[in-house]
Design a protein around this motif. Sequence first.
Motif, PDB file in Angstrom:
ATOM      1  N   ALA A   8      -2.264  -7.902 -17.337  1.00 33.49           N
ATOM      2  CA  ALA A   8      -2.524  -6.742 -18.187  1.00 33.49           C
ATOM      3  C   ALA A   8      -1.812  -5.521 -17.617  1.00 33.49           C
ATOM      4  CB  ALA A   8      -4.027  -6.501 -18.247  1.00 33.49           C
ATOM      5  N   SER A   9      -1.783  -4.475 -18.417  1.00 33.61           N
ATOM      6  CA  SER A   9      -1.165  -3.225 -17.976  1.00 33.61           C
ATOM      7  C   SER A   9      -1.856  -2.745 -16.699  1.00 33.61           C
ATOM      8  CB  SER A   9      -1.324  -2.204 -19.098  1.00 33.61           C
ATOM      9  OG  SER A   9      -0.528  -1.104 -18.820  1.00 33.61           O
ATOM     10  N   GLY A  10      -1.048  -2.361 -15.720  1.00 27.71           N
ATOM     11  CA  GLY A  10      -1.620  -1.858 -14.473  1.00 27.71           C
ATOM     12  C   GLY A  10      -1.969  -2.935 -13.463  1.00 27.71           C
ATOM     13  N   SER A  11      -1.591  -4.187 -13.735  1.00 28.97           N
ATOM     14  CA  SER A  11      -1.936  -5.251 -12.780  1.00 28.97           C
ATOM     15  C   SER A  11      -0.934  -5.340 -11.631  1.00 28.97           C
ATOM     16  CB  SER A  11      -2.044  -6.607 -13.493  1.00 28.97           C
ATOM     17  OG  SER A  11      -0.846  -6.910 -14.165  1.00 28.97           O
ATOM     18  N   GLY A  12       0.173  -4.616 -11.732  1.00 27.27           N
ATOM     19  CA  GLY A  12       1.121  -4.570 -10.612  1.00 27.27           C
ATOM     20  C   GLY A  12       2.412  -5.343 -10.846  1.00 27.27           C
ATOM     21  N   LYS A  13       2.692  -5.681 -12.100  1.00 28.65           N
ATOM     22  CA  LYS A  13       3.878  -6.496 -12.403  1.00 28.65           C
ATOM     23  C   LYS A  13       5.178  -5.780 -12.017  1.00 28.65           C
ATOM     24  CE  LYS A  13       2.858  -6.819 -16.812  1.00 28.65           C
ATOM     25  NZ  LYS A  13       1.678  -5.927 -16.899  1.00 28.65           N
ATOM     26  N   SER A  14       5.287  -4.524 -12.447  1.00 26.73           N
ATOM     27  CA  SER A  14       6.528  -3.798 -12.141  1.00 26.73           C
ATOM     28  C   SER A  14       6.632  -3.487 -10.652  1.00 26.73           C
ATOM     29  CB  SER A  14       6.622  -2.513 -12.966  1.00 26.73           C
ATOM     30  OG  SER A  14       6.658  -2.823 -14.340  1.00 26.73           O
ATOM     31  N   LEU A  15       5.481  -3.256 -10.015  1.00 27.47           N
ATOM     32  CA  LEU A  15       5.507  -3.035  -8.557  1.00 27.47           C
ATOM     33  C   LEU A  15       6.069  -4.263  -7.859  1.00 27.47           C
ATOM     34  CD1 LEU A  15       2.086  -1.319  -7.716  1.00 27.47           C
ATOM     35  CD2 LEU A  15       4.362  -0.295  -7.615  1.00 27.47           C
ATOM     36  N   LEU A  16       5.661  -5.436  -8.327  1.00 25.93           N
ATOM     37  CA  LEU A  16       6.150  -6.676  -7.736  1.00 25.93           C
ATOM     38  C   LEU A  16       7.673  -6.774  -7.910  1.00 25.93           C
ATOM     39  CD1 LEU A  16       5.792  -9.506  -6.503  1.00 25.93           C
ATOM     40  CD2 LEU A  16       5.209 -10.352  -8.785  1.00 25.93           C
ATOM     41  N   LEU A  50      -8.716  -0.426 -11.552  1.00 20.86           N
ATOM     42  CA  LEU A  50      -7.433   0.208 -11.259  1.00 20.86           C
ATOM     43  C   LEU A  50      -6.998  -0.192  -9.861  1.00 20.86           C
ATOM     44  CD1 LEU A  50      -8.064   3.850 -12.500  1.00 20.86           C
ATOM     45  CD2 LEU A  50      -6.626   2.108 -13.583  1.00 20.86           C
ATOM     46  N   LEU A  51      -5.691  -0.340  -9.682  1.00 20.76           N
ATOM     47  CA  LEU A  51      -5.206  -0.659  -8.343  1.00 20.76           C
ATOM     48  C   LEU A  51      -5.572   0.508  -7.428  1.00 20.76           C
ATOM     49  CD1 LEU A  51      -1.734  -2.306  -8.913  1.00 20.76           C
ATOM     50  CD2 LEU A  51      -4.011  -3.290  -8.972  1.00 20.76           C
ATOM     51  N   GLY A  52      -6.031   0.193  -6.254  1.00 15.06           N
ATOM     52  CA  GLY A  52      -6.487   1.254  -5.350  1.00 15.06           C
ATOM     53  C   GLY A  52      -7.992   1.422  -5.428  1.00 15.06           C
ATOM     54  N   SER A 107       0.851  -1.194   0.000  1.00 14.42           N
ATOM     55  CA  SER A 107       0.000   0.000   0.000  1.00 14.42           C
ATOM     56  C   SER A 107       0.881   1.236   0.000  1.00 14.42           C
ATOM     57  CB  SER A 107      -0.864   0.058   1.257  1.00 14.42           C
ATOM     58  OG  SER A 107      -1.612  -1.113   1.363  1.00 14.42           O
ATOM     59  N   PHE A 108       0.352   2.279  -0.584  1.00 12.40           N
ATOM     60  CA  PHE A 108       1.047   3.563  -0.562  1.00 12.40           C
ATOM     61  C   PHE A 108       0.278   4.533   0.313  1.00 12.40           C
ATOM     62  CE2 PHE A 108       2.415   1.694  -4.601  1.00 12.40           C
ATOM     63  CZ  PHE A 108       3.776   1.876  -4.503  1.00 12.40           C
ATOM     64  N   LYS A 109       1.020   5.221   1.156  1.00 15.02           N
ATOM     65  CA  LYS A 109       0.393   6.225   2.003  1.00 15.02           C
ATOM     66  C   LYS A 109       0.283   7.495   1.162  1.00 15.02           C
ATOM     67  CE  LYS A 109       1.151   7.975   6.632  1.00 15.02           C
ATOM     68  NZ  LYS A 109       2.106   7.850   7.738  1.00 15.02           N
ATOM     69  N   TRP A 125      -4.818   5.508   2.347  1.00 16.22           N
ATOM     70  CA  TRP A 125      -3.932   4.497   1.781  1.00 16.22           C
ATOM     71  C   TRP A 125      -4.414   4.059   0.411  1.00 16.22           C
ATOM     72  CZ3 TRP A 125       0.411   2.822   4.344  1.00 16.22           C
ATOM     73  CH2 TRP A 125       0.534   3.258   5.665  1.00 16.22           C
ATOM     74  N   GLN A 126      -3.451   3.803  -0.468  1.00 17.09           N
ATOM     75  CA  GLN A 126      -3.819   3.210  -1.755  1.00 17.09           C
ATOM     76  C   GLN A 126      -3.270   1.785  -1.786  1.00 17.09           C
ATOM     77  OE1 GLN A 126      -2.155   5.040  -5.265  1.00 17.09           O
ATOM     78  NE2 GLN A 126      -3.107   3.513  -6.585  1.00 17.09           N
ATOM     79  N   ASP A 127      -4.195   0.835  -1.762  1.00 17.81           N
ATOM     80  CA  ASP A 127      -3.753  -0.564  -1.804  1.00 17.81           C
ATOM     81  C   ASP A 127      -3.432  -0.942  -3.245  1.00 17.81           C
ATOM     82  OD1 ASP A 127      -4.312  -0.711   0.888  1.00 17.81           O
ATOM     83  OD2 ASP A 127      -6.381  -1.358   0.549  1.00 17.81           O
TER      84      ASP A 127
HETATM   85  N1  LIG Z   1       4.529   5.016  -6.319  1.00 13.41           N
HETATM   86  C1  LIG Z   1       3.238   4.694  -6.487  1.00 13.41           C
HETATM   87  N2  LIG Z   1       2.281   5.236  -5.707  1.00 13.41           N
HETATM   88  C2  LIG Z   1       0.978   4.900  -5.857  1.00 13.41           C
HETATM   89  N3  LIG Z   1       0.535   4.044  -6.784  1.00 13.41           N
HETATM   90  C3  LIG Z   1       1.432   3.485  -7.612  1.00 13.41           C
HETATM   91  C4  LIG Z   1       2.826   3.778  -7.509  1.00 13.41           C
HETATM   92  N4  LIG Z   1       3.474   3.069  -8.460  1.00 13.41           N
HETATM   93  C5  LIG Z   1       2.520   2.368  -9.124  1.00 13.41           C
HETATM   94  N5  LIG Z   1       1.301   2.608  -8.612  1.00 13.41           N
HETATM   95  C6  LIG Z   1       0.018   2.048  -9.052  1.00 13.41           C
HETATM   96  O1  LIG Z   1       0.185   0.695  -9.385  1.00 13.41           O
HETATM   97  C7  LIG Z   1      -0.371   0.427 -10.666  1.00 13.41           C
HETATM   98  C8  LIG Z   1       0.361  -0.726 -11.296  1.00 13.41           C
HETATM   99  O2  LIG Z   1       1.626  -0.337 -11.695  1.00 13.41           O
HETATM  100  P1  LIG Z   1       2.678  -1.300 -12.375  1.00 13.41           P
HETATM  101  O3  LIG Z   1       3.696  -0.410 -12.984  1.00 13.41           O
HETATM  102  O4  LIG Z   1       3.172  -2.295 -11.407  1.00 13.41           O
HETATM  103  O5  LIG Z   1       1.817  -2.031 -13.499  1.00 13.41           O
HETATM  104  P2  LIG Z   1       2.307  -3.085 -14.600  1.00 13.41           P
HETATM  105  O6  LIG Z   1       1.518  -4.324 -14.431  1.00 13.41           O
HETATM  106  O7  LIG Z   1       3.788  -3.210 -14.554  1.00 13.41           O
HETATM  107  O8  LIG Z   1       1.817  -2.364 -15.937  1.00 13.41           O
HETATM  108  P3  LIG Z   1       2.546  -2.241 -17.395  1.00 13.41           P
HETATM  109  O9  LIG Z   1       2.265  -3.528 -18.099  1.00 13.41           O
HETATM  110  O10 LIG Z   1       1.811  -1.101 -18.015  1.00 13.41           O
HETATM  111  O11 LIG Z   1       4.009  -1.988 -17.184  1.00 13.41           O
HETATM  112  C9  LIG Z   1      -0.313   1.745 -11.395  1.00 13.41           C
HETATM  113  O12 LIG Z   1      -1.327   1.826 -12.341  1.00 13.41           O
HETATM  114  C10 LIG Z   1      -0.503   2.733 -10.288  1.00 13.41           C
HETATM  115  O13 LIG Z   1      -1.876   2.946 -10.092  1.00 13.41           O
END
Ligand SMILES: Nc1ncnc2c1ncn2[C@@H]1O[C@H](COP(=O)(O)OP(=O)(O)OP(=O)(O)O)[C@@H](O)[C@H]1O
Length: 313
Positions: free
Chosen positions: A53-61, A272-274, A19-21, A31-33
């Motif tokens: 898909a785009s925005g599913s959180g792959k890069s966050l992981l 959308l995440l959050g 989550s992001f504060k 908080w944004q989960d």
């Molecule tokens: N620093 C942050 N603070 C808050 N939310 C964030 C932050 N970074 C990413 N997010 C949220 O997480 C979501 C997912 O991001 P992420 O980059 O992990 O997606 P992805 O699956 O890698 O997408 P893509 O295929 O487009 O690269 C974003 O759409 C955004 O809403």
Amino acid sequence: MTGVKKEKPLLEVLDLSLSFKKIKRGLHEEWQDTLNHVNIAISKGEVVAVVGASGSGKSLLANAILGLLPSNAYLSGKIFYYGEPLTGREQKKLRGKKITLIPQSIQSLDPRMKAGKQVRVAAHSKISKKSQRKLFERVKLPRASEKQYPFQLSGGMAKRVLIASSIARDPELIIADESTLGVDDYVASEVLSLLKQFAKKGKGVMFITHDIKAALTIAHKVVVLYAGTTVEVAPSSHFEGNGEKLRHPYTKALWQALPQNGFHPLQGEQPLLGQVKKGCSFASRCSWADDQCYEVTPSNKIYDEGQVRCFHA
Ligand SMILES: Nc1ncnc2c1ncn2[C@@H]1O[C@H](COP(=O)(O)OP(=O)(O)OP(=O)(O)O)[C@@H](O)[C@H]1O
Ligand code: NI
């Protein structure tokens, strides 16, 4: 076999949530989960695709594993590396050495630095020019390209420089973020075969992609991410026929949307995440959904070859 201790996975992510504060005026915090109960394991010699898909959180992981999250990020759950907790301190120690990232964009190359030097710098100047040339050979970069600046390289060559940089310090785990995106089919297949070779040499490879077809050419198993949650982990061999062996309706839909499987598009959009509502995040697009799916989050069911998060699977 009895008496043989099973080796711990190279990487294990257990119930990881992020989550992001958000900065808020006034008294209460918001908080944004984003990631929500992510589970993934990668063993030595294994290619694990993370598909979503785009925005599913792959890069966050990927960033959570590498310890590259901003200071307002809060993680819960666990990450283990060879069975030991991967703490912030360990992440810092291993990042760029034992755990490396092949970044999504070739923009991550330093535009002012020649290709050969980029790779030597990635190796923290711990390798000789001779070793750098060996790395160039390994990723099939012509010798002459070491003297070229990124703008003089073709897209495919620039990708190879990123790949050479990522293996310069002999990593154990390579995280490849969309490494086949934006390159032609030929370069894509070369990149895939390099990733496969790394796994054959005993490394663990996490291949992040939205391209399930590319994933299946090299992955041993596929982790499906939907709206920040791992909804299914399945061996690649389960992606066949009509998708009967796949368990989660989203995984089935991804498979059936491929041109080779009839091009059946999935209606609706991933939240959308959050903004993920309670219950199962896939419920609003799912033909199996009943009242329970809109109310309760399905737990992770583990079976012999994989895992799934669905009441009806
Ligand atoms: N620093 C942050 N603070 C808050 N939310 C964030 C932050 N970074 C990413 N997010 C949220 O997480 C979501 C997912 O991001 P992420 O980059 O992990 O997606 P992805 O699956 O890698 O997408 P893509 O295929 O487009 O690269 C974003 O759409 C955004 O809403
Ligand atoms: Ni991404």
